[in-house]
Design a protein around this motif. Sequence first.
Motif, PDB file in Angstrom:
ATOM      1  N   GLY A 165       0.819  -1.201   0.000  1.00  0.00           N
ATOM      2  CA  GLY A 165       0.000   0.000   0.000  1.00  0.00           C
ATOM      3  C   GLY A 165       0.852   1.249   0.000  1.00  0.00           C
ATOM      4  O   GLY A 165       0.499   2.274   0.582  1.00  0.00           O
ATOM      5  N   LYS A 166       2.002   1.170  -0.708  1.00  0.00           N
ATOM      6  CA  LYS A 166       2.916   2.321  -0.742  1.00  0.00           C
ATOM      7  C   LYS A 166       2.324   3.439  -1.593  1.00  0.00           C
ATOM      8  O   LYS A 166       1.845   3.205  -2.696  1.00  0.00           O
ATOM      9  CB  LYS A 166       4.275   1.887  -1.317  1.00  0.00           C
ATOM     10  CG  LYS A 166       5.155   1.178  -0.309  1.00  0.00           C
ATOM     11  CD  LYS A 166       6.466   0.737  -0.924  1.00  0.00           C
ATOM     12  CE  LYS A 166       6.286  -0.483  -1.785  1.00  0.00           C
ATOM     13  NZ  LYS A 166       5.915  -1.682  -1.037  1.00  0.00           N
ATOM     14  N   LEU A 167       2.399   4.654  -1.055  1.00  0.00           N
ATOM     15  CA  LEU A 167       1.838   5.814  -1.746  1.00  0.00           C
ATOM     16  C   LEU A 167       2.917   6.815  -2.123  1.00  0.00           C
ATOM     17  O   LEU A 167       2.625   7.983  -2.406  1.00  0.00           O
ATOM     18  CB  LEU A 167       0.784   6.485  -0.862  1.00  0.00           C
ATOM     19  CG  LEU A 167      -0.351   5.555  -0.394  1.00  0.00           C
ATOM     20  CD1 LEU A 167      -1.295   6.299   0.523  1.00  0.00           C
ATOM     21  CD2 LEU A 167      -1.104   4.964  -1.575  1.00  0.00           C
ATOM     22  N   THR A 168       4.169   6.370  -2.130  1.00  0.00           N
ATOM     23  CA  THR A 168       5.265   7.242  -2.521  1.00  0.00           C
ATOM     24  C   THR A 168       5.172   7.539  -4.014  1.00  0.00           C
ATOM     25  O   THR A 168       4.914   6.655  -4.821  1.00  0.00           O
ATOM     26  CB  THR A 168       6.619   6.574  -2.228  1.00  0.00           C
ATOM     27  OG1 THR A 168       6.662   6.204  -0.849  1.00  0.00           O
ATOM     28  CG2 THR A 168       7.770   7.514  -2.522  1.00  0.00           C
ATOM     29  N   THR A 169       5.381   8.788  -4.375  1.00  0.00           N
ATOM     30  CA  THR A 169       5.389   9.165  -5.790  1.00  0.00           C
ATOM     31  C   THR A 169       6.230  10.414  -5.982  1.00  0.00           C
ATOM     32  O   THR A 169       6.326  11.254  -5.081  1.00  0.00           O
ATOM     33  CB  THR A 169       3.959   9.423  -6.316  1.00  0.00           C
ATOM     34  OG1 THR A 169       4.020   9.788  -7.693  1.00  0.00           O
ATOM     35  CG2 THR A 169       3.276  10.535  -5.538  1.00  0.00           C
ATOM     36  N   ARG A 170       6.829  10.527  -7.147  1.00  0.00           N
ATOM     37  CA  ARG A 170       7.554  11.742  -7.514  1.00  0.00           C
ATOM     38  C   ARG A 170       6.682  12.683  -8.342  1.00  0.00           C
ATOM     39  O   ARG A 170       7.124  13.753  -8.737  1.00  0.00           O
ATOM     40  CB  ARG A 170       8.811  11.373  -8.309  1.00  0.00           C
ATOM     41  CG  ARG A 170       9.842  10.588  -7.497  1.00  0.00           C
ATOM     42  CD  ARG A 170      11.053  10.250  -8.348  1.00  0.00           C
ATOM     43  NE  ARG A 170      12.070   9.548  -7.586  1.00  0.00           N
ATOM     44  CZ  ARG A 170      13.227   9.143  -8.090  1.00  0.00           C
ATOM     45  NH1 ARG A 170      13.509   9.374  -9.371  1.00  0.00           N
ATOM     46  NH2 ARG A 170      14.100   8.506  -7.336  1.00  0.00           N
ATOM     47  N   LEU A 171       5.465  12.264  -8.583  1.00  0.00           N
ATOM     48  CA  LEU A 171       4.554  13.043  -9.424  1.00  0.00           C
ATOM     49  C   LEU A 171       4.181  14.353  -8.736  1.00  0.00           C
ATOM     50  O   LEU A 171       3.778  14.365  -7.572  1.00  0.00           O
ATOM     51  CB  LEU A 171       3.299  12.219  -9.699  1.00  0.00           C
ATOM     52  CG  LEU A 171       2.259  12.808 -10.654  1.00  0.00           C
ATOM     53  CD1 LEU A 171       2.838  12.948 -12.054  1.00  0.00           C
ATOM     54  CD2 LEU A 171       1.015  11.926 -10.667  1.00  0.00           C
ATOM     55  N   LYS A 172       4.323  15.453  -9.467  1.00  0.00           N
ATOM     56  CA  LYS A 172       3.931  16.767  -8.970  1.00  0.00           C
ATOM     57  C   LYS A 172       2.604  17.135  -9.618  1.00  0.00           C
ATOM     58  O   LYS A 172       2.554  17.733 -10.692  1.00  0.00           O
ATOM     59  CB  LYS A 172       5.006  17.814  -9.300  1.00  0.00           C
ATOM     60  CG  LYS A 172       6.395  17.478  -8.783  1.00  0.00           C
ATOM     61  CD  LYS A 172       6.440  17.397  -7.265  1.00  0.00           C
ATOM     62  CE  LYS A 172       7.858  17.110  -6.777  1.00  0.00           C
ATOM     63  NZ  LYS A 172       7.901  16.929  -5.305  1.00  0.00           N
ATOM     64  N   ASP A 173       1.525  16.773  -8.987  1.00  0.00           N
ATOM     65  CA  ASP A 173       0.193  16.973  -9.549  1.00  0.00           C
ATOM     66  C   ASP A 173      -0.770  17.184  -8.390  1.00  0.00           C
ATOM     67  O   ASP A 173      -0.776  16.413  -7.428  1.00  0.00           O
ATOM     68  CB  ASP A 173      -0.215  15.747 -10.368  1.00  0.00           C
ATOM     69  CG  ASP A 173      -1.475  15.964 -11.200  1.00  0.00           C
ATOM     70  OD1 ASP A 173      -2.492  16.386 -10.622  1.00  0.00           O
ATOM     71  OD2 ASP A 173      -1.446  15.693 -12.416  1.00  0.00           O
ATOM     72  N   ILE A 174      -1.605  18.227  -8.479  1.00  0.00           N
ATOM     73  CA  ILE A 174      -2.532  18.539  -7.386  1.00  0.00           C
ATOM     74  C   ILE A 174      -3.513  17.399  -7.160  1.00  0.00           C
ATOM     75  O   ILE A 174      -4.103  17.266  -6.072  1.00  0.00           O
ATOM     76  CB  ILE A 174      -3.275  19.865  -7.676  1.00  0.00           C
ATOM     77  CG1 ILE A 174      -3.959  20.377  -6.398  1.00  0.00           C
ATOM     78  CG2 ILE A 174      -4.255  19.694  -8.824  1.00  0.00           C
ATOM     79  CD1 ILE A 174      -3.025  20.699  -5.275  1.00  0.00           C
ATOM     80  N   ARG A 175      -3.706  16.546  -8.156  1.00  0.00           N
ATOM     81  CA  ARG A 175      -4.610  15.404  -7.996  1.00  0.00           C
ATOM     82  C   ARG A 175      -4.090  14.428  -6.942  1.00  0.00           C
ATOM     83  O   ARG A 175      -4.876  13.652  -6.379  1.00  0.00           O
ATOM     84  CB  ARG A 175      -4.807  14.693  -9.331  1.00  0.00           C
ATOM     85  CG  ARG A 175      -5.474  15.555 -10.406  1.00  0.00           C
ATOM     86  CD  ARG A 175      -5.517  14.845 -11.737  1.00  0.00           C
ATOM     87  NE  ARG A 175      -6.048  15.685 -12.815  1.00  0.00           N
ATOM     88  CZ  ARG A 175      -5.335  16.537 -13.529  1.00  0.00           C
ATOM     89  NH1 ARG A 175      -4.030  16.684 -13.275  1.00  0.00           N
ATOM     90  NH2 ARG A 175      -5.887  17.254 -14.486  1.00  0.00           N
ATOM     91  N   CYS A 176      -2.772  14.436  -6.684  1.00  0.00           N
ATOM     92  CA  CYS A 176      -2.212  13.578  -5.626  1.00  0.00           C
ATOM     93  C   CYS A 176      -2.864  13.910  -4.285  1.00  0.00           C
ATOM     94  O   CYS A 176      -3.087  13.015  -3.454  1.00  0.00           O
ATOM     95  CB  CYS A 176      -0.704  13.755  -5.521  1.00  0.00           C
ATOM     96  SG  CYS A 176       0.231  13.194  -6.967  1.00  0.00           S
ATOM     97  N   GLU A 177      -3.165  15.195  -4.076  1.00  0.00           N
ATOM     98  CA  GLU A 177      -3.797  15.602  -2.820  1.00  0.00           C
ATOM     99  C   GLU A 177      -5.170  14.951  -2.688  1.00  0.00           C
ATOM    100  O   GLU A 177      -5.546  14.487  -1.598  1.00  0.00           O
ATOM    101  CB  GLU A 177      -3.921  17.136  -2.789  1.00  0.00           C
ATOM    102  CG  GLU A 177      -4.412  17.689  -1.447  1.00  0.00           C
ATOM    103  CD  GLU A 177      -5.924  17.639  -1.283  1.00  0.00           C
ATOM    104  OE1 GLU A 177      -6.385  17.529  -0.123  1.00  0.00           O
ATOM    105  OE2 GLU A 177      -6.641  17.683  -2.306  1.00  0.00           O
ATOM    106  N   LYS A 178      -5.914  14.898  -3.778  1.00  0.00           N
ATOM    107  CA  LYS A 178      -7.230  14.258  -3.719  1.00  0.00           C
ATOM    108  C   LYS A 178      -7.101  12.771  -3.415  1.00  0.00           C
ATOM    109  O   LYS A 178      -7.873  12.224  -2.616  1.00  0.00           O
ATOM    110  CB  LYS A 178      -7.993  14.455  -5.031  1.00  0.00           C
ATOM    111  CG  LYS A 178      -9.377  13.777  -5.007  1.00  0.00           C
ATOM    112  CD  LYS A 178     -10.202  14.116  -6.225  1.00  0.00           C
ATOM    113  CE  LYS A 178     -11.527  13.363  -6.229  1.00  0.00           C
ATOM    114  NZ  LYS A 178     -12.396  13.712  -5.073  1.00  0.00           N
TER     115      LYS A 178
END
Length: 534
Positions: A165-178
């Motif tokens: 259930g790892k949620l690590t990401t390098r993605l810079k996207d406001i959708r990550c907050e959602k």
Amino acid sequence: MLRVSNIKIDIDDSIELVRKKLCKKLKIRDGEIKYYSIYKESIDARKKNEKISLVYTVDVKVNNEKRLMKFKPKDCVEIKTNKYRDIKVGSEELEHRPVIIGSGPAGLFAALLLTQRGYSPILLERGADVDTRTKDIDDFWKNSKLKANSNVQFGEGGAGTFSDGKLTTRLKDIRCEKVLSEFINFGAPEDIQYSHKPHVGTDILKGVIKNMREEMINLGAEVRFNSQVTDIQIEDGKLVAVVINDKEVLPTQHVILAIGHSARDTYRSLYKNGVEMEQKPFAMGARIEHPQEMINKTQYGKFADHPKLGAADYRLTAHADNGRSVYTFCMCPGGSVIASASSEGHLVTNGMSEHARDLENANSGLLVNIETSDFESDSPLAGIEYQEKYEKLAYELGGKNYNAPAQLVGDFLEGKASTSIKSVKGSYQPGLTMTDLSNCLPDFVVEAMRDGIVKLDHKLHGFAMEDAVLTGIETRSSSPIRIKRDSETLESVNTKNLYPCGEGAGYAGGIVTAAVDGIKCAEKIIEKFSPRNI
């Protein structure tokens, strides 16, 4: 909104000190803060035998923001928002409800957003609900009884459910907050919002997924399990219907295709129907398993048992002398190596941790890059065939009973077969067959892994531990296919109404990136069509 980084406190300090240090950094009084939240927490263990620090980035609103920005405080930037904002609804009419194929993170979040905006989507999942799926997987691990559509790869929640259930990401996207906010809303720990390496754990993630499903059903979505899309119908270059379980024809104008990286029969069906796709590189290797206590001491020194640190992890890369990249993938602290096959006569491994990460061993994929030039034909399906070839060899080498072929790292480096487990007890179920992994991996992969293990040991002392266990094989770190889509509409380049989505379509790599891609595809439907007539 201001984002202020590099606020450092000692590991034994109270987190309340962060706010005080923020005020000092900005040269303001506490009363001038209108809003404050932690955006990110990370660990500084560079001086692990002297001290370990926690480093924070925070989002803050203050009374006199313009004055602060005029003098440009160090490590401070202005951001527009840190919250996801819904997009405008379109005006065109929809004749049929949107259909989502697959309930992994891409499919779930596409369905969730469409449901929240009133589109009442139909979510089709070839596998079982997560509770039934758990029982089927337990039966496979204990008794070697594999169910074709209810296993680690297929079923509610997708492959990521039975991982860390790892949620690590390098993605810079406001959708990550959602994505993170919704996980928390449905039962995930609140610290995933800011942890440097957030994870949920398989045990908690199962409940989160069920809560998501129940909420979607309450809001008007339809969720159908044991409903495999076996064919699609195309007219004039447009997808007009999907066929379920070779029987039911379901008309639809829009299909979000979130099938995951293991739906090989679906790939073949899409290819037969002329949906344009192409080969994509992936990776192959084995799981490497060490004592978690050793990893903790190596990473955290004298602070290894500190309650704020938990089980240590790592992420390592090396360049092998044969030109291949060698890297660790999906590291599972305090976890286990799991049987992840999804088809008879093939063997695949993965790693899994529960939220506590409190088991004896640490494990990680040890992978080598596979290029499309390594494939044995020019067919878009050649990567699947390449995976299947070596998964079948692993199945046979393990004993044709889903026992996994395994080898001690010391023996692997010396090129000799292993005969027994030593100090590190392999965690894979149903069981291990000690052997020589070079018999089920390409020669260049074996060569790169041997070179890589030695080089990675210079970065993480103990990585080349002789008694560490290599369990084969791992082939499903990513999809070997990309289903081509238009960069603007996100539709298939030659099949309108079809939105290839997530990891299985070749556009994501992990839970968060797949979920974000699902949101993006759902947004394309929302911004064009109105839900009023559904």
